[in-house]
Design a protein around this motif. Structure first.
Motif, short mmCIF file in Angstrom:
data_model
loop_
_atom_site.label_atom_id
_atom_site.label_comp_id
_atom_site.label_asym_id
_atom_site.label_seq_id
_atom_site.Cartn_x
_atom_site.Cartn_y
_atom_site.Cartn_z
N THR A 34 0.83 -1.21 0.00
CA THR A 34 0.00 0.00 0.00
C THR A 34 0.86 1.25 0.00
O THR A 34 0.60 2.21 -0.74
CB THR A 34 -0.93 0.01 1.22
N TRP A 38 1.10 4.28 -3.02
CA TRP A 38 0.95 5.73 -2.88
C TRP A 38 2.24 6.45 -3.26
O TRP A 38 2.21 7.52 -3.87
CB TRP A 38 0.52 6.10 -1.47
N LYS A 42 2.32 9.10 -6.46
CA LYS A 42 2.81 10.48 -6.38
C LYS A 42 4.04 10.67 -7.26
O LYS A 42 4.15 11.70 -7.95
CB LYS A 42 3.14 10.83 -4.93
N CYS A 83 2.85 4.03 -12.17
CA CYS A 83 2.37 3.59 -10.86
C CYS A 83 2.32 2.07 -10.77
O CYS A 83 2.72 1.48 -9.76
CB CYS A 83 1.00 4.19 -10.60
#
Length: 401
Positions: A34, A38, A42, A83
């Motif tokens: 997780t 993130w 970003k 990502c």
């Protein structure tokens, strides 16, 4: 930086738990994945935002609302791609460690999972996909050359790189000018696309126009054509250098101005000279033989390559080879030698991504700087933290030994 051999890797981290190496910021695999998601989200948004803004600035043409919306859609897809690749490092390694391999092997910790995550290239828009593949393939060539140099097999010098660039530039421009009108434009890893061969003299409405320039692949006078190309590319090269080195220092304007040296203009001299010499030679040959030909690109590209001496760069010298292979491979598809349903570019990208991420951890000194910066930015420093953790574990293993 430390280079990791297979023996070093097995001794230091082979039997480590995934929370000790893969996600040292948290003990749980789910929370580790997780956090990586993130961080990658970003980092990818930041990295591709800068990349797309630079591309828009370089394009320099009038942009309407439809075009900007298309670019924004491409940006979202590229960010999703980054990502996915960044996030996959943690869950893949945790899964392989627990359910398949039971330990961290040299080739299964970075190379194998990052090759699998290369399927994320399908997130990239088709018009960008082949440019990304060419970029990563070029970086793999650079990595291999650096490895051969490290092993003492080859020796790099500015003269040798310039000669390689001159020959590569000559053949590349010849292939590019051979392209027929019916062939769609390819996204090549190159500075500019030369104009198509002028099969018929270009009519001019000016009585003052030099009739011999009508055979050249441009309108207007040759001098204006050559000077304009030189100024545009010189300005682009200087702007790129200033953005990279001077702009970050603008917080102290006096120091920023004083930091400007002759080295900040070498890229501009290279790009400007490259464009100017190419156009000059093509115009001379067209005026001399009173016709345009794709063969004119061979001496023009070769002589233009001498400008590389202003700014020798291994990645740039290899880019001509990458672009040549791109064109030749596309012709294999056009002539049905390679089946259209064979996803060769996507498979090539997956292999290149695995090799380059493997190089980032195992051979950081030979890894291209672009990959070092890309991996650090896209993962918001998480992969850098993993590498630093590996160094600590290696130091502990050596101490215990």
């Amino acid at each position: 930086m430390v280079q990791a051999s297979k023996m070093m890797w097995d001794r230091a981290v082979g039997d480590a738990d995934c929370c000790d190496l893969i996600h040292p910021w948290t003990p749980g695999c789910v929370s580790g994945a997780t956090t990586m998601f993130w961080s990658s989200f970003k980092g990818s948004c930041k990295f591709y935002a800068v990349l797309y803004v630079i591309q828009l600035l370089i394009r320099g043409k009038k942009m309407n609302k439809k075009f900007l919306l298309q670019q924004f859609d491409s940006y979202l897809k590229s960010a999703a791609f980054g990502c996915l690749v960044g996030t996959s490092f943690v869950p893949f390694n945790c899964f392989f460690k627990r359910f398949l391999f039971q330990r961290f092997y040299y080739h299964t910790t970075v190379l194998f999972p990052m090759t699998l995550s290369g399927v994320g290239i399908y997130f990239e828009p088709p018009h960008r996909r082949y440019l990304v593949v060419s970029t990563f393939f070029n970086l793999v060539l650079e990595y291999w050359v650096r490895m051969l140099e490290h092993q003492g097999i080859v020796k790099r010098t500015p003269l040798r790189e310039t000669i390689i660039f001159m020959f590569g530039s000559a053949y590349l421009f010849y292939l590019m000018r051979q392209q027929k009108d019916k062939n769609k434009k390819m996204s090549l890893l190159w500075f500019f696309t030369p104009p198509k061969v002028n099969r018929q003299p270009i009519e001019s409405t000016s009585d003052k126009c030099d009739k011999s320039s009508l055979y050249c692949p441009h309108t207007g006078s040759c001098s204006d054509y050559i000077i304009k190309g030189y100024i545009q590319m010189f300005g682009l090269g200087c702007a790129m250098t200033m953005l990279r080195t001077v702009v970050p220092k603008l917080g102290t304007p006096v120091k920023a101005i004083k930091s400007i040296t002759a080295k900040h203009f070498t890229l501009g001299l290279f790009l400007g000279g490259y464009m100017g010499i190419y156009r000059l030679v093509v115009c001379i040959l067209c005026r001399q033989f009173k016709r345009d030909s794709a063969r004119h690109a061979i001496p023009a590209g070769f002589l233009a390559g001498t400008a590389f001496w202003f700014n020798p760069n291994l990645s740039v010298s290899l880019a001509s080879i990458t672009s040549i292979l791109h064109i030749l491979c596309s012709r294999l598809y056009e002539h049905k030698i390679l089946p259209e349903n064979l996803p060769l570019p996507e498979l090539l990208y997956a292999l290149c991504q695995g090799l380059l991420f493997h190089a980032r951890v195992m051979h950081p000194e030979q890894c291209p700087r672009y990959i070092l910066n890309l991996v650090h930015t896209v993962t918001s420093g998480k992969v850098t933290l993993v590498y630093e953790t590996f160094l600590k574990m290696l130091a502990i293993a050596d101490f215990n030994k």
